[in-house]
Write an enzyme that holds these catalytic residues in place. Structure first.
Site, PDB file in Angstrom:
ATOM      1  N   ASP A 196       2.649  64.648  69.213  1.00 32.41           N
ATOM      2  CA  ASP A 196       3.666  63.837  68.547  1.00 32.41           C
ATOM      3  C   ASP A 196       3.091  62.445  68.311  1.00 32.41           C
ATOM      4  O   ASP A 196       2.532  61.826  69.236  1.00 32.41           O
ATOM      5  CB  ASP A 196       4.924  63.742  69.411  1.00 32.41           C
ATOM      6  CG  ASP A 196       6.088  63.140  68.640  1.00 32.41           C
ATOM      7  OD1 ASP A 196       6.739  63.881  67.885  1.00 32.41           O
ATOM      8  OD2 ASP A 196       6.334  61.928  68.799  1.00 32.41           O
ATOM      9  N   ASN A 204       6.323  53.695  59.078  1.00 33.41           N
ATOM     10  CA  ASN A 204       7.166  53.790  57.879  1.00 33.41           C
ATOM     11  C   ASN A 204       7.872  52.476  57.591  1.00 33.41           C
ATOM     12  O   ASN A 204       7.957  52.037  56.432  1.00 33.41           O
ATOM     13  CB  ASN A 204       8.198  54.903  58.058  1.00 33.41           C
ATOM     14  CG  ASN A 204       7.608  56.292  57.868  1.00 33.41           C
ATOM     15  OD1 ASN A 204       6.675  56.479  57.095  1.00 33.41           O
ATOM     16  ND2 ASN A 204       8.146  57.265  58.584  1.00 33.41           N
ATOM     17  N   ASP A 213       3.303  59.012  54.749  1.00 34.61           N
ATOM     18  CA  ASP A 213       2.861  60.322  54.250  1.00 34.61           C
ATOM     19  C   ASP A 213       1.349  60.434  54.270  1.00 34.61           C
ATOM     20  O   ASP A 213       0.794  61.493  54.609  1.00 34.61           O
ATOM     21  CB  ASP A 213       3.375  60.537  52.828  1.00 34.61           C
ATOM     22  CG  ASP A 213       4.878  60.796  52.773  1.00 34.61           C
ATOM     23  OD1 ASP A 213       5.474  61.024  53.846  1.00 34.61           O
ATOM     24  OD2 ASP A 213       5.443  60.767  51.661  1.00 34.61           O
ATOM     25  N   GLU A 239       6.885  63.982  62.575  1.00 41.11           N
ATOM     26  CA  GLU A 239       5.551  63.628  63.057  1.00 41.11           C
ATOM     27  C   GLU A 239       5.105  64.530  64.201  1.00 41.11           C
ATOM     28  O   GLU A 239       4.233  64.165  64.986  1.00 41.11           O
ATOM     29  CB  GLU A 239       5.530  62.157  63.522  1.00 41.11           C
ATOM     30  CG  GLU A 239       6.450  61.835  64.671  1.00 41.11           C
ATOM     31  CD  GLU A 239       7.841  61.382  64.253  1.00 41.11           C
ATOM     32  OE1 GLU A 239       8.457  60.606  64.996  1.00 41.11           O
ATOM     33  OE2 GLU A 239       8.299  61.794  63.169  1.00 41.11           O
TER      34      GLU A 239
END
Length: 321
Positions: A196, A204, A213, A239
């Site tokens: 993770d 972001n 992305d 993620e």
């Protein structure tokens, strides 16, 4: 007939009625107007004894030539010849054999109906009726390719190109069943790694979702470059990533994961002139007695993953039971 076309001397037992028999010339007219290849060849010598007008129009004169010379432009009998399927062990004719193949000479697809029949002199010969099914086959192949592409799309994560959650469960379930089946006879280790990304929301929020992305794509590429063809690597969502490693011990999985963590720490992702670094936490487990589903492994790997999170992130933990 005056044209030089071999006449069709039908066998006496060709199945025609005793009275009102169709003349051989009339039957040849019927065969010559079929939209399919009809030919007869000798079982032993492969010499062509008859070919209808459809065949002669495509493959030319057959006089003194063998079937593999005319139909395949070959220098010996075809490897896919079905002659051995047309006769029973006692030498009597088997039922007709129907099959499909692609002729490598003209690249057309044909559906063939082969059988052994008695010729005018009493010997058994090969009769084949071959219908060109190229258009139908092209449609079939196109549909098959479309189905395969649709299935691949349904199993692929659109952003990263990795397997998606559905594919992970489908292929992972197969690996699990294989490992459990073979573990009874010999060691068949199976390990799972859950991964993770740390603080991904900040990526972001700071750089934008396009940057996020790109981070996911480059990390996916890093994972793909580190695994074997037999391994399964998937993006489960957001993620979160998972790896399933067949024939891999816990020690080997730890070594691989720590190396991936090092590479991840060294990775600098460039996006619109800005340098972005990423971090990840890992949890590893192995297949143990009593595991029935992938979820059994995932629960333990998740526990190890959250230990890594609790201990400060950017590290590897394991859970074996």
């Amino acid at each position: 007939m005056k044209s030089g076309i071999p006449s069709l001397n039908l066998p006496a037992d060709a199945g025609l009625p005793a009275s009102g028999t169709t003349p051989a010339a009339g039957l040849q007219a019927v065969l010559d107007n079929l939209d399919a290849l009809v030919y007869v060849s000798d079982f032993q010598t492969h010499e062509l004894l008859y070919m209808n007008a459809y065949g002669r129009r495509i493959w030319g004169n057959i006089e003194g030539r063998k079937c593999w010379q005319v139909l395949q432009d070959s220098d010996g009998p075809c490897s896919f010849c079905t002659n051995h399927l047309l006769l029973a062990e006692d030498g009597t004719p088997n039922p007709p054999h129907v099959w499909e193949f692609q002729n490598q000479l003209d690249n057309h697809w044909y559906q063939c109906r082969d059988q052994a029949i008695r010729w005018t002199d009493g010997r058994l010969v090969r009769l084949e009726i071959a219908t060109d099914i190229t258009r139908r086959k092209q449609v079939e192949l196109e549909l098959q390719e479309a189905h395969q592409q649709a299935r691949a799309a349904a199993l692929e994560d659109e952003l990263t190109g990795l397997h998606n959650r559905r594919a992970f469960y489908e292929f992972g379930g197969q690996l699990l069943r294989h490992a459990k089946r073979h573990a009874k006879r010999h060691a068949s280790p199976l390990t799972m790694v859950m991964m993770d990304l740390d603080y991904f929301k900040q990526v972001n929020d700071t750089y934008g979702h396009d940057a996020g992305d790109e981070v996911l794509r480059q990390i996916a590429r890093l994972l793909q470059n580190r695994v074997r063809e037999s391994d399964i690597v998937a993006r489960l969502g957001g993620e979160e990533f998972a790896l399933l490693l067949p024939d891999t011990t816990m020690g080997e999985a730890i070594e691989l994961t720590e190396r991936m963590l090092e590479m991840l720490n060294e990775l600098v992702i460039q996006h619109k002139g800005r340098s972005i670094r990423a971090s990840a936490s890992f949890g590893i487990t192995r297949l143990i007695v009593g595991d029935q589903t992938l979820e059994d492994l995932m629960h333990r790997a998740d526990r190890a993953l959250y230990q890594s999170k609790d201990q400060g992130r950017g590290r590897v933990n394991t859970c074996s039971d």
